[in-house]
Design a protein around this motif. Sequence first.
Motif, mmCIF file in Angstrom:
data_model
loop_
_atom_site.group_PDB
_atom_site.id
_atom_site.type_symbol
_atom_site.label_atom_id
_atom_site.label_comp_id
_atom_site.label_asym_id
_atom_site.label_seq_id
_atom_site.Cartn_x
_atom_site.Cartn_y
_atom_site.Cartn_z
ATOM 1 N N TYR A 30 67.861 48.557 30.704
ATOM 2 C CA TYR A 30 68.515 48.911 29.434
ATOM 3 C C TYR A 30 67.929 48.143 28.260
ATOM 4 O O TYR A 30 67.826 48.658 27.142
ATOM 5 N N HIS A 33 65.503 49.623 25.663
ATOM 6 C CA HIS A 33 66.030 50.382 24.513
ATOM 7 C C HIS A 33 66.275 49.443 23.327
ATOM 8 O O HIS A 33 65.970 49.783 22.180
ATOM 9 N N HIS A 58 73.237 45.793 19.372
ATOM 10 C CA HIS A 58 74.088 46.897 18.908
ATOM 11 C C HIS A 58 74.933 47.537 20.006
ATOM 12 O O HIS A 58 75.972 48.127 19.717
ATOM 13 N N ASP A 59 74.514 47.439 21.271
ATOM 14 C CA ASP A 59 75.302 48.026 22.364
ATOM 15 C C ASP A 59 76.013 46.964 23.209
ATOM 16 O O ASP A 59 76.631 47.299 24.222
ATOM 17 N N ASP A 119 68.295 53.644 16.422
ATOM 18 C CA ASP A 119 68.948 53.908 17.713
ATOM 19 C C ASP A 119 68.774 55.378 18.097
ATOM 20 O O ASP A 119 68.355 55.714 19.222
ATOM 21 N N ASN A 123 66.611 57.095 21.195
ATOM 22 C CA ASN A 123 67.253 57.984 22.177
ATOM 23 C C ASN A 123 66.590 59.366 22.193
ATOM 24 O O ASN A 123 66.399 59.957 23.257
HETATM 25 MN MN LIG Z 1 71.778 52.339 21.494
#
Ligand SMILES: [Mn+2]
Length: 175
Positions: A30, A33, A58-59, A119, A123
């Motif tokens: 992850y 990202h 941010h996540d 972001d 994605n």
């Molecule tokens: Mn994200």
Amino acid sequence: MASLDFMRALKFAAQKHSKQRRKDPDSTPYVNHLINVGTILAEAGIKDEGVLIAAVLHDVVEDTDATFQEVETLFGVDVSNLVHELTDDKTLEKAERKRLQIEKAAKSTKRAKLIKLADKLDNLRDLQMNTPQGWTEERREEYFEWAKRVVDNLRGTNAMIEESLDQIFRDRNLL
Ligand SMILES: [Mn+2]
Ligand SMILES: Nc1nc2c(ncn2[C@@H]2O[C@H](COP(=O)(O)OP(=O)(O)O)[C@@H](OP(=O)(O)OP(=O)(O)O)[C@H]2O)c(=O)[nH]1
């Protein structure tokens, strides 16, 4: 120039997300990202350290056991407030969360909009290359359409990132 604070944020994010993988067929870690989102911003000329730190975080509250309090204690209230702007309420139903992302995009601060644009770009780049594990083609197409609606509410923020997004939307006949 890499800063100590930035490296500490990336280390914190890497630890917190260590068990998570992306949905691509290779199950990429992850944290890739988060590195991609930070890189998109740095390549677009963003030097605002709070933005770059919040980009890699941010996540972290949305998707791990990290709390806003923890982020504030470690990285300060400015970063914590930015992460707050970027965090979906996972107790809400998915359709409501998706609707709220569109609505909240328009009301975000310019600094949060920058991170949101990066972001979505990462994605969508992933989505151009692969269909996520367990997704149908229809779900993939719907993600492009929904992401376009979010991005439309983030415009006027960074020409370079918006142009990269628009190229993807043109490729999909959404623009
Ligand atoms: Mn994200
Ligand atoms: N396109 C894509 N997305 C992936 C991949 N791996 C994980 N994701 C995450 O999945 C989310 C999209 O999947 P959905 O089913 O629509 O949403 P959900 O995971 O929140 O339920 C994206 O969240 P988001 O809300 O759009 O953004 P954010 O959570 O990253 O902020 C993205 O972060 C991947 O390989 N490709």
